[in-house]
Scaffold this motif. Structure first.
Motif, PDB file in Angstrom:
ATOM      1  N   PRO A  96      10.466 -13.855 -35.584  1.00 17.62           N
ATOM      2  CA  PRO A  96      11.658 -14.167 -34.788  1.00 17.62           C
ATOM      3  C   PRO A  96      12.810 -14.746 -35.609  1.00 17.62           C
ATOM      4  CG  PRO A  96       9.662 -14.941 -33.692  1.00 17.62           C
ATOM      5  CD  PRO A  96       9.262 -14.524 -35.059  1.00 17.62           C
ATOM      6  N   GLU A  97      12.474 -15.534 -36.634  1.00 15.67           N
ATOM      7  CA  GLU A  97      13.541 -16.172 -37.416  1.00 15.67           C
ATOM      8  C   GLU A  97      14.374 -15.173 -38.215  1.00 15.67           C
ATOM      9  OE1 GLU A  97       9.762 -16.872 -39.984  1.00 15.67           O
ATOM     10  OE2 GLU A  97      10.296 -16.500 -37.891  1.00 15.67           O
ATOM     11  N   PHE A  98      13.893 -13.912 -38.303  1.00 14.53           N
ATOM     12  CA  PHE A  98      14.636 -12.897 -39.047  1.00 14.53           C
ATOM     13  C   PHE A  98      15.431 -11.977 -38.117  1.00 14.53           C
ATOM     14  CE2 PHE A  98      11.161 -13.066 -42.539  1.00 14.53           C
ATOM     15  CZ  PHE A  98      11.748 -14.228 -43.054  1.00 14.53           C
ATOM     16  N   LYS A  99      15.486 -12.350 -36.851  1.00 13.76           N
ATOM     17  CA  LYS A  99      16.146 -11.485 -35.872  1.00 13.76           C
ATOM     18  C   LYS A  99      17.617 -11.268 -36.195  1.00 13.76           C
ATOM     19  CE  LYS A  99      16.917 -10.981 -30.900  1.00 13.76           C
ATOM     20  NZ  LYS A  99      16.703 -11.585 -29.549  1.00 13.76           N
ATOM     21  N   GLU A 100      18.284 -12.297 -36.727  1.00 10.32           N
ATOM     22  CA  GLU A 100      19.717 -12.212 -37.000  1.00 10.32           C
ATOM     23  C   GLU A 100      20.035 -11.751 -38.417  1.00 10.32           C
ATOM     24  OE1 GLU A 100      21.850 -12.627 -34.595  1.00 10.32           O
ATOM     25  OE2 GLU A 100      20.191 -13.081 -33.226  1.00 10.32           O
ATOM     26  N   VAL A 101      19.035 -11.424 -39.185  1.00  7.38           N
ATOM     27  CA  VAL A 101      19.274 -10.993 -40.575  1.00  7.38           C
ATOM     28  C   VAL A 101      20.015  -9.663 -40.590  1.00  7.38           C
ATOM     29  CG1 VAL A 101      18.154 -10.165 -42.681  1.00  7.38           C
ATOM     30  CG2 VAL A 101      17.352 -12.261 -41.579  1.00  7.38           C
ATOM     31  N   ARG A 102      21.097  -9.597 -41.373  1.00  2.00           N
ATOM     32  CA  ARG A 102      21.920  -8.397 -41.451  1.00  2.00           C
ATOM     33  C   ARG A 102      21.536  -7.471 -42.598  1.00  2.00           C
ATOM     34  NH1 ARG A 102      26.850  -8.376 -39.275  1.00  2.00           N
ATOM     35  NH2 ARG A 102      26.681  -6.135 -39.724  1.00  2.00           N
ATOM     36  N   GLY A 103      20.883  -8.032 -43.635  1.00  2.00           N
ATOM     37  CA  GLY A 103      20.550  -7.172 -44.755  1.00  2.00           C
ATOM     38  C   GLY A 103      19.872  -7.909 -45.891  1.00  2.00           C
ATOM     39  N   LEU A 104      19.557  -7.160 -46.947  1.00  2.00           N
ATOM     40  CA  LEU A 104      18.984  -7.709 -48.173  1.00  2.00           C
ATOM     41  C   LEU A 104      20.094  -7.884 -49.203  1.00  2.00           C
ATOM     42  CD1 LEU A 104      15.821  -5.440 -48.560  1.00  2.00           C
ATOM     43  CD2 LEU A 104      16.087  -7.527 -47.202  1.00  2.00           C
TER      44      LEU A 104
ATOM     45  N   MET B 206      22.825  -4.635 -52.242  1.00  2.00           N
ATOM     46  CA  MET B 206      22.795  -4.907 -50.812  1.00  2.00           C
ATOM     47  C   MET B 206      22.162  -3.733 -50.073  1.00  2.00           C
ATOM     48  SD  MET B 206      26.392  -6.820 -49.959  1.00  2.00           S
ATOM     49  CE  MET B 206      26.705  -8.461 -50.608  1.00  2.00           C
ATOM     50  N   MET B 207      21.384  -4.060 -49.054  1.00  2.00           N
ATOM     51  CA  MET B 207      20.794  -3.039 -48.195  1.00  2.00           C
ATOM     52  C   MET B 207      20.901  -3.518 -46.748  1.00  2.00           C
ATOM     53  SD  MET B 207      16.861  -1.619 -47.815  1.00  2.00           S
ATOM     54  CE  MET B 207      16.681  -1.112 -49.511  1.00  2.00           C
ATOM     55  N   PRO B 208      21.561  -2.750 -45.876  1.00  5.18           N
ATOM     56  CA  PRO B 208      21.604  -3.120 -44.459  1.00  5.18           C
ATOM     57  C   PRO B 208      20.194  -3.193 -43.900  1.00  5.18           C
ATOM     58  CG  PRO B 208      23.201  -1.401 -44.957  1.00  5.18           C
ATOM     59  CD  PRO B 208      22.328  -1.537 -46.165  1.00  5.18           C
ATOM     60  N   VAL B 209      19.955  -4.127 -42.995  1.00  5.57           N
ATOM     61  CA  VAL B 209      18.615  -4.290 -42.443  1.00  5.57           C
ATOM     62  C   VAL B 209      18.176  -3.032 -41.687  1.00  5.57           C
ATOM     63  CG1 VAL B 209      19.330  -5.325 -40.240  1.00  5.57           C
ATOM     64  CG2 VAL B 209      17.122  -5.928 -41.243  1.00  5.57           C
ATOM     65  N   GLU B 210      19.159  -2.316 -41.112  1.00  3.73           N
ATOM     66  CA  GLU B 210      18.814  -1.072 -40.415  1.00  3.73           C
ATOM     67  C   GLU B 210      18.216  -0.050 -41.373  1.00  3.73           C
ATOM     68  OE1 GLU B 210      21.710  -2.556 -40.245  1.00  3.73           O
ATOM     69  OE2 GLU B 210      21.907  -3.236 -38.163  1.00  3.73           O
ATOM     70  N   VAL B 211      18.757   0.007 -42.583  1.00  4.84           N
ATOM     71  CA  VAL B 211      18.244   0.940 -43.585  1.00  4.84           C
ATOM     72  C   VAL B 211      16.836   0.536 -44.007  1.00  4.84           C
ATOM     73  CG1 VAL B 211      18.579   1.851 -45.918  1.00  4.84           C
ATOM     74  CG2 VAL B 211      20.546   1.523 -44.409  1.00  4.84           C
ATOM     75  N   LEU B 212      16.619  -0.763 -44.183  1.00  4.54           N
ATOM     76  CA  LEU B 212      15.292  -1.256 -44.556  1.00  4.54           C
ATOM     77  C   LEU B 212      14.264  -0.850 -43.506  1.00  4.54           C
ATOM     78  CD1 LEU B 212      13.450  -3.129 -46.328  1.00  4.54           C
ATOM     79  CD2 LEU B 212      14.087  -4.969 -44.754  1.00  4.54           C
ATOM     80  N   ILE B 213      14.584  -1.078 -42.238  1.00  2.41           N
ATOM     81  CA  ILE B 213      13.635  -0.779 -41.160  1.00  2.41           C
ATOM     82  C   ILE B 213      13.427   0.722 -41.007  1.00  2.41           C
ATOM     83  CG2 ILE B 213      13.298  -0.937 -38.666  1.00  2.41           C
ATOM     84  CD1 ILE B 213      14.729  -3.667 -38.816  1.00  2.41           C
ATOM     85  N   GLU B 214      14.525   1.477 -41.067  1.00  2.00           N
ATOM     86  CA  GLU B 214      14.422   2.926 -40.896  1.00  2.00           C
ATOM     87  C   GLU B 214      13.582   3.568 -41.987  1.00  2.00           C
ATOM     88  OE1 GLU B 214      17.305   6.890 -40.816  1.00  2.00           O
ATOM     89  OE2 GLU B 214      18.187   4.882 -40.791  1.00  2.00           O
ATOM     90  N   ARG B 215      13.755   3.109 -43.189  1.00  2.00           N
ATOM     91  CA  ARG B 215      13.035   3.738 -44.314  1.00  2.00           C
ATOM     92  C   ARG B 215      11.599   3.249 -44.456  1.00  2.00           C
ATOM     93  NH1 ARG B 215      16.073   5.155 -49.796  1.00  2.00           N
ATOM     94  NH2 ARG B 215      17.932   6.193 -49.010  1.00  2.00           N
ATOM     95  N   TYR B 216      11.373   1.957 -44.190  1.00  2.00           N
ATOM     96  CA  TYR B 216      10.113   1.367 -44.639  1.00  2.00           C
ATOM     97  C   TYR B 216       9.246   0.735 -43.555  1.00  2.00           C
ATOM     98  CZ  TYR B 216      12.432   1.844 -49.158  1.00  2.00           C
ATOM     99  OH  TYR B 216      13.075   2.345 -50.258  1.00  2.00           O
ATOM    100  N   ALA B 217       9.769   0.485 -42.359  1.00  2.00           N
ATOM    101  CA  ALA B 217       8.980  -0.266 -41.379  1.00  2.00           C
ATOM    102  C   ALA B 217       7.812   0.539 -40.818  1.00  2.00           C
ATOM    103  CB  ALA B 217       9.892  -0.730 -40.233  1.00  2.00           C
TER     104      ALA B 217
ATOM    105  N   LEU C 274       7.891  -5.987 -46.419  1.00  2.00           N
ATOM    106  CA  LEU C 274       9.065  -6.794 -46.108  1.00  2.00           C
ATOM    107  C   LEU C 274       9.731  -6.303 -44.823  1.00  2.00           C
ATOM    108  CD1 LEU C 274      11.020  -9.032 -46.905  1.00  2.00           C
ATOM    109  CD2 LEU C 274      12.249  -7.374 -48.322  1.00  2.00           C
ATOM    110  N   ALA C 275       9.814  -4.994 -44.651  1.00  2.00           N
ATOM    111  CA  ALA C 275      10.425  -4.441 -43.438  1.00  2.00           C
ATOM    112  C   ALA C 275       9.651  -4.868 -42.194  1.00  2.00           C
ATOM    113  CB  ALA C 275      10.485  -2.922 -43.538  1.00  2.00           C
ATOM    114  N   ASN C 276       8.346  -4.838 -42.257  1.00  2.00           N
ATOM    115  CA  ASN C 276       7.523  -5.255 -41.115  1.00  2.00           C
ATOM    116  C   ASN C 276       7.681  -6.751 -40.826  1.00  2.00           C
ATOM    117  OD1 ASN C 276       6.517  -2.673 -40.666  1.00  2.00           O
ATOM    118  ND2 ASN C 276       4.806  -2.978 -42.086  1.00  2.00           N
ATOM    119  N   MET C 277       7.834  -7.556 -41.888  1.00  2.00           N
ATOM    120  CA  MET C 277       8.052  -8.989 -41.703  1.00  2.00           C
ATOM    121  C   MET C 277       9.353  -9.235 -40.953  1.00  2.00           C
ATOM    122  SD  MET C 277       6.815 -10.328 -45.473  1.00  2.00           S
ATOM    123  CE  MET C 277       7.056 -12.069 -45.153  1.00  2.00           C
TER     124      MET C 277
END
Length: 462
Positions: A347-355, A416-427, A339-342
């Motif tokens: 591009p459509e997920f560029k503005e996503v703030r979190g889960l 809730m999970m900030p998108v930054e946390v998702l990317i930092e932990r799992y991307a 999910l983090a890689n997606m």
């Protein structure tokens, strides 16, 4: 428009559709059929009637048959002498609301007041309380399903359209005789003043019933009270539980499949689904998470839904709840990197703030990087609480026993999970920050992560 459609879908499903399917088709949390070979249950709705009910009582007495009368409170209030006779002659008295009105058209508190008022009337007349309830037309809502009335709901296994006089005594006799068998719960009416009924319809019912009782007596069969039938049925209940549970799960999974199609949910790993999601605008009140990340109305989020089919499959093959918890943790861990890689690649997920999601947990998901917040009070929170408890009692390996292990963990929460946390932990190829519980997972994780996946298609429209 989509928000309104989703609200209507949630409300109709939670309040009426799902409870209706589970009660009418599968008899979940209601009694509608017994067992045995020589005993059936006659039940009568809409009375008492000053003309027809006494004649019915005479008929039952002549054949030494017992029945259950679900009385309308306003009718009982007008004819206490008839209610008193029903009780005196050994029949069971149940509740049919104070006025004959569908529960779909009343608020939960109104239904509860209707039931209580009728129960008080019965108590004043007979000196006994009633714990048996048949909603008008057999229509239940979510709150009835959650024992809003405090009574056991009684439906039926056969009905005969006897509220219409044009059916005639001959045809009605044939229909009832076709259902004359052990365990049957028959629905008849001793009053014809309800909307849609014919005032003289009970006349045809009495003629037909006398013929049926004559045949029953010849066959050595007898009508008994519903509570007596339920007592006999409880002895064989254990044998039916596993089949009932499988049927309930099948209905739920079919409903969930329709939900996913209607709202175009995507699956993180289609070959082995665990997490489903969709992008939408957050519509609730501003939320500030523990790390300072703020989520405002209009911010883009990925709304998470957990796969209940996966949960049920894992639960079915798990030998213990500990084993179930370990497998669920690993399944969630497996999907989060994808999910983090997606999120990074599309591009459509560029503005996503979190889960974002909703679940019946209190602490377990924190180890994945989620923040757990209270769900704001209101109609959605109340409906979600009842809905998830129902779902948990059906799907969880411990069934309804899980609901009794503590109220704190049974409250729906926002995840809730900030998108930054998702990317930092799992991307990319980063190693997830959460360590897999390979040997001795904490008991808390065991209990809570199992409940995390119960939420299914129940994300909030806050």
């Amino acid at each position: 428009m989509q928000t309104l459609l989703l609200w209507l879908f949630y409300l109709s499903s939670f309040y009426a559709f799902i409870p209706g399917i589970l009660t009418r088709i599968f008899g979940f949390r209601v009694f509608r059929r017994g067992s045995g070979t020589n005993e059936f249950a006659l039940t009568f709705d809409d009375g008492p009637d000053p003309l027809y009910t006494p004649r019915l009582l005479d008929l039952l007495k002549r054949y030494d048959m017992k029945a259950t009368f679900f009385v309308v409170g306003s009718h009982a209030e007008k004819h206490p002498e008839v209610v008193r006779r029903i009780h005196r002659e050994g029949h069971l008295i149940g509740i049919h609301n104070y006025v004959h009105k569908s529960n779909w058209l009343m608020r939960p508190v109104t239904v509860r007041k209707q039931v209580k008022r009728t129960d008080d009337i019965i108590y004043e007349i007979t000196g006994e309380r009633s714990t048996y309830y048949r909603p008008p037309w057999g229509i239940v809502n979510l709150f009835d399903f959650a024992k809003n009335t405090g009574c056991r709901i009684i439906l039926w296994s056969s009905m005969f359209s006897d509220w219409r006089s044009k059916i005639g005594a001959d045809r009605l006799t044939e229909r009832i005789l076709a259902k004359l068998r052990g365990g049957e719960v028959m629905l008849l009416h001793d009053c014809g003043t309800t909307m849609g009924a014919n005032p003289d319809a009970p006349e045809q019912m009495l003629i037909a019933l006398e013929r049926v009782l004559e045949v029953a007596q010849q066959k050595g069969m007898r009508s008994i009270r519903v509570d007596e039938m339920m007592a006999k049925e409880s002895k064989s209940k254990v044998k039916k539980v596993s089949l009932l549970k499988r049927m309930l799960v099948s209905v739920w999974l079919l409903w969930e499949k329709g939900f996913h199609a209607l709202f175009s949910l995507e699956t993180v790993t289609p070959d082995d689904p665990m997490l489903h999601f969709r992008k939408r605008a957050y519509t609730g009140k501003p939320v500030v998470m523990e790390d300072g990340t703020r989520l405002d109305k209009g911010d883009q989020v990925l709304e998470l839904h957990f796969d209940n089919r996966k949960l049920y499959q894992i639960g079915s093959r798990s030998r213990s709840e500990m084993q179930l918890a370990i497998q669920m943790i690993r399944a969630v861990q497996k999907d989060l990197p994808t999910l983090a890689n997606m999120v990074l690649e599309r591009p459509e997920f560029k503005e996503v703030r979190g889960l974002y999601g909703v679940s019946m947990i209190s602490r377990g998901p924190e180890q994945f990087g989620f923040h757990v917040l209270d769900l704001p009070s209101g109609l959605f929170a109340s409906s979600t609480r009842l809905y998830l408890k129902l779902l948990l009692s059906v799907i969880h390996p411990k069934g309804q026993a899980r609901l009794k292990e503590g109220s704190q963990v049974m409250e729906p929460k926002m995840l809730m999970m900030p998108v930054e946390v998702l990317i930092e932990r799992y991307a990319e190829k980063r190693t997830p920050s959460v360590k897999p519980p390979t040997e001795e997972p904490h008991e808390l994780a065991q209990e809570q992560v199992v409940d995390l996946t119960i939420a299914g298609a129940t994300a909030s429209r806050m």
